[in-house]
Design an enzyme around this catalytic site. Structure first.
Site, PDB file in Angstrom:
ATOM      1  CE  LYS A 135      -7.609   8.649   5.914  1.00 52.55           C
ATOM      2  NZ  LYS A 135      -7.382   7.617   5.766  1.00 52.55           N
ATOM      3  CG  ASP A 175      -5.826   8.082   2.637  1.00 52.08           C
ATOM      4  OD1 ASP A 175      -6.069   6.783   3.287  1.00 52.08           O
ATOM      5  OD2 ASP A 175      -5.530   8.292   1.854  1.00 52.08           O
ATOM      6  CB  THR A 218      -7.404  -1.888   2.405  1.00 50.16           C
ATOM      7  OG1 THR A 218      -7.012  -1.257   3.011  1.00 50.16           O
ATOM      8  CG2 THR A 218      -8.535  -0.727   1.810  1.00 50.16           C
ATOM      9  CB  SER A 387      -4.426  -1.252  11.378  1.00 52.07           C
ATOM     10  OG  SER A 387      -3.751  -0.721  10.125  1.00 52.07           O
TER      11      SER A 387
HETATM   12  P1  NDP Z   1      -2.256   4.435  -3.408  1.00 49.40           P
HETATM   13  O1  NDP Z   1      -1.680   6.520  -3.098  1.00 49.40           O
HETATM   14  O2  NDP Z   1      -1.798   3.589  -3.454  1.00 49.40           O
HETATM   15  O3  NDP Z   1      -2.892   4.665  -4.209  1.00 49.40           O
HETATM   16  C1  NDP Z   1      -3.411   6.111  -5.037  1.00 49.40           C
HETATM   17  C2  NDP Z   1      -3.922   5.749  -6.485  1.00 49.40           C
HETATM   18  O4  NDP Z   1      -5.128   6.357  -6.824  1.00 49.40           O
HETATM   19  C3  NDP Z   1      -3.426   6.041  -7.753  1.00 49.40           C
HETATM   20  O5  NDP Z   1      -3.485   5.095  -8.501  1.00 49.40           O
HETATM   21  C4  NDP Z   1      -3.580   7.468  -7.772  1.00 49.40           C
HETATM   22  O6  NDP Z   1      -3.237   7.827  -9.204  1.00 49.40           O
HETATM   23  C5  NDP Z   1      -5.341   7.418  -7.760  1.00 49.40           C
HETATM   24  N1  NDP Z   1      -5.452   8.672  -7.460  1.00 49.40           N
HETATM   25  C6  NDP Z   1      -4.944   9.669  -6.576  1.00 49.40           C
HETATM   26  N2  NDP Z   1      -6.012  10.415  -6.817  1.00 49.40           N
HETATM   27  C7  NDP Z   1      -7.093  10.502  -7.695  1.00 49.40           C
HETATM   28  C8  NDP Z   1      -7.387  11.820  -8.604  1.00 49.40           C
HETATM   29  N3  NDP Z   1      -8.097  12.636  -7.840  1.00 49.40           N
HETATM   30  N4  NDP Z   1      -7.917  11.089  -9.560  1.00 49.40           N
HETATM   31  C9  NDP Z   1      -7.304   9.413 -10.151  1.00 49.40           C
HETATM   32  N5  NDP Z   1      -6.651   9.067  -9.515  1.00 49.40           N
HETATM   33  C10 NDP Z   1      -6.047   9.330  -8.666  1.00 49.40           C
HETATM   34  O7  NDP Z   1      -3.013   5.281  -2.275  1.00 49.40           O
HETATM   35  P2  NDP Z   1      -4.400   4.146  -2.174  1.00 49.40           P
HETATM   36  O8  NDP Z   1      -4.591   2.892  -2.718  1.00 49.40           O
HETATM   37  O9  NDP Z   1      -4.008   3.775  -0.317  1.00 49.40           O
HETATM   38  O10 NDP Z   1      -5.736   4.470  -1.775  1.00 49.40           O
HETATM   39  C11 NDP Z   1      -7.087   4.244  -2.420  1.00 49.40           C
HETATM   40  C12 NDP Z   1      -8.251   5.337  -1.960  1.00 49.40           C
HETATM   41  O11 NDP Z   1      -8.451   3.801  -0.482  1.00 49.40           O
HETATM   42  C13 NDP Z   1      -8.213   5.912  -1.100  1.00 49.40           C
HETATM   43  O12 NDP Z   1      -9.612   6.645  -0.750  1.00 49.40           O
HETATM   44  C14 NDP Z   1      -7.548   5.865   0.708  1.00 49.40           C
HETATM   45  O13 NDP Z   1      -8.690   7.043   1.283  1.00 49.40           O
HETATM   46  C15 NDP Z   1      -8.547   4.340   0.681  1.00 49.40           C
HETATM   47  N6  NDP Z   1      -8.143   4.019   1.868  1.00 49.40           N
HETATM   48  C16 NDP Z   1      -7.055   3.341   1.841  1.00 49.40           C
HETATM   49  C17 NDP Z   1      -6.242   2.574   2.860  1.00 49.40           C
HETATM   50  C18 NDP Z   1      -5.708   1.745   2.865  1.00 49.40           C
HETATM   51  O14 NDP Z   1      -4.907   0.550   3.606  1.00 49.40           O
HETATM   52  N7  NDP Z   1      -3.884   2.666   2.056  1.00 49.40           N
HETATM   53  C19 NDP Z   1      -7.583   1.952   3.862  1.00 49.40           C
HETATM   54  C20 NDP Z   1      -8.501   2.471   3.626  1.00 49.40           C
HETATM   55  C21 NDP Z   1      -9.605   3.664   2.371  1.00 49.40           C
HETATM   56  P3  NDP Z   1      -1.663   8.504  -9.545  1.00 49.40           P
HETATM   57  O15 NDP Z   1      -0.941   7.773  -9.015  1.00 49.40           O
HETATM   58  O16 NDP Z   1      -1.686   9.526 -10.645  1.00 49.40           O
HETATM   59  O17 NDP Z   1      -2.205   9.944  -8.493  1.00 49.40           O
END
Ligand code: NDP
Length: 455
Positions: A135, A175, A218, A387
């Site tokens: 990561k 991510d 995902t 992936s």
């Molecule tokens: P994105 O950046 O596309 O979206 C993240 C979302 O979560 C946004 O809506 C963001 O809001 C919100 N967010 C982030 N941090 C916080 C916080 N501290 N408190 C509240 N809301 C928060 O990311 P992904 O959708 O890709 O990833 C989301 C989760 O899924 C993560 O945990 C990631 O590790 C996991 N994941 C993702 C994968 C992927 O393929 N993308 C694969 C496996 C796991 P804002 O816009 O306000 O920041």
């Protein structure tokens, strides 16, 4: 130690192991939490398998192979020099090249990336594909940055990272904060620096080696996993009211699949609060959210200005009554109190789209209530699985059809579900998916490590 351990000895070894990890990683709360969650299930499992103790397998898995930390200098649009910190944690490559996303978020630190790399090792093993765990990321905050600033940052990041990655060495993906735009800039810079067009990143655009349904995988996978868990109980997502957190890649595609399977998603959130739409977030509203978040990079509160929905500033959606919950934002977003509220309000299933979104005592609430709880390392493995398939397509210089990949994704989630049942079913037939995923992910990596001797 080479004899079978009694339950008392097992808890003593677990305690000693956990203390050692905490001593070596002081203050790294997320990393210690992730290791404890795994060790708690692995120690009883290996109590009668002394070779894993003798060879110190879990001790070695919880010490990353290496960590690369570097400075990133870039220039903003006003000509100011900005400095950020970049990381790549290469946790374990026993069953394949390191594989895991890159996160750009102001909260990124070593503890968070070490926990994610550790989790990724188990998750990747569960997919059945040959991928190790890694990561990376940076404390760069993409919010409010222009396109050209993001491009210059990505180029500066890759200028250092390219020394440490490669299609047979380490293959990053997206991510939080790293989507299609960032992957394009990162891949472009890798290609420029190395003069090689190779599958060094996944989540690429379809024009330059990306795979169908990688973007969706995902979120889709987390809903498929829920459907499998419910299917095991002769139930389904169809007809269920669902709460979803986040509004990024994972959350929006989870909502898309919930809709396709006949459920109704009533919430979405971002770091400023959540929206509650009792009528359900249908296809048209979802298209609006995607445009809002991916193109305009706006706030989820705008949804409530446009549609008949309420916005709850500074809150998360876990107190909204629901049948199913899909945390898809970030780590530790469901506290013990949130878990209690979910169960009290009738929630019968939680599938973690985000990584480690439930705090440890929240997980215990779900397990005690015997609801269907799909932990992230199983439930969100669909993304890395596709992936892995993108890597195969790149190596063979072919592309598979969307239908074929949908089928492979569904099969992968079903297989992971089966593995969890094999290792996690208890005497009263309740399936502890956390235990099943931890042991199911551990075995393959551990056996590969045994085969290599002491390396
Ligand atoms: P994105 O950046 O596309 O979206 C993240 C979302 O979560 C946004 O809506 C963001 O809001 C919100 N967010 C982030 N941090 C916080 C916080 N501290 N408190 C509240 N809301 C928060 O990311 P992904 O959708 O890709 O990833 C989301 C989760 O899924 C993560 O945990 C990631 O590790 C996991 N994941 C993702 C994968 C992927 O393929 N993308 C694969 C496996 C796991 P804002 O816009 O306000 O920041």
């Amino acid at each position: 130690m080479s004899k079978i351990a009694t339950p008392e000895k097992t808890s003593e070894y677990l305690q000693r192991f956990v203390e050692g990890v905490e001593r070596r990683n002081p203050g790294e709360l997320e990393f210690n939490q992730a290791v404890f969650e795994v060790a708690h299930d692995i120690f009883p499992y290996i109590a009668d398998k002394p070779v894993y103790h003798d060879r110190q397998i879990l001790e070695r898995m919880s010490e990353p192979d290496r960590i690369i930390i570097f400075r990133i200098c870039w220039e903003d649009d006003d000509g100011n020099i900005r400095v950020n910190r970049g990381y790549r944690v290469q946790n374990n490559n026993s069953i394949g090249p390191y594989k895991g996303g890159i996160r750009f978020h102001k909260s990124v630190n070593l503890s968070i990336l070490k926990f994610l790399a550790f989790e990724q090792t188990f998750k990747n093993s569960l997919t059945g594909l040959p991928m190790g765990g890694g990561k990376g990321g940076s404390d760069f905050n993409p919010k409010g940055k222009t396109d050209s600033e993001v491009m210059r940052f990505c180029q500066a990041f890759m200028t250092e990272l390219h020394h440490h990655i490669g299609p047979n060495m380490d293959v990053p993906a997206g991510d939080i904060g790293v989507g299609a735009r960032e992957i394009g800039y990162l891949f472009g810079q890798y290609k420029r620096l190395t003069n090689q067009f190779v599958g060094v990143l996944t989540g690429k655009g379809l024009e330059f080696g990306g795979s169908e349904i990688r973007t969706e995988a995902t979120g889709y996978g987390a809903v498929y996993f829920m459907d499998s868990m419910l299917g095991f109980r002769n139930d389904a997502v169809d007809g269920k009211t669902c709460v979803v957190s986040g509004s990024g890649n994972v959350a929006t595609h989870a909502v898309e699949k919930i809709n396709q399977l006949g459920g109704t998603a009533v919430t979405l959130s971002d770091s400023s609060g959540f929206i509650h739409d009792r009528a359900g977030i249908d296809e048209e509203k979802l298209a609006y959210v995607k445009e809002l978040k991916e193109v305009r990079r706006g706030r989820i509160s705008e949804y409530a200005d446009k549609y008949d929905a309420t916005f709850h500033a500074g809150k998360s959606p876990w107190h909204v009554p629901c049948d199913l919950a899909f945390p898809c934002a970030t780590q530790n977003e469901i506290s013990k109190a949130d878990a209690v509220a979910l169960v009290k309000n009738g929630c019968i299933g939680v599938s973690e789209g985000a990584n480690m979104p439930t705090e440890q005592d929240g997980i215990q609430i779900f397990l005690d209530a015997k609801i269907a709880f799909g932990p992230s390392k199983a439930a969100n493995a669909g993304g890395v699985a596709v992936s892995g398939l993108e890597m195969s397509q790149n190596s063979a210089r072919i592309s598979w059809s969307e239908d074929e990949l949908q089928r492979l994704l569904k099969d992968t989630m079903d297989n992971i579900h089966e593995k969890c049942v094999t290792y996690g079913q208890e005497s009263d037939s309740y399936v502890n998916f956390m235990k099943g995923a931890n042991i199911g992910g551990f075995v393959k990596v551990a056996d590969a490590m045994l085969a290599y001797g002491v390396v």
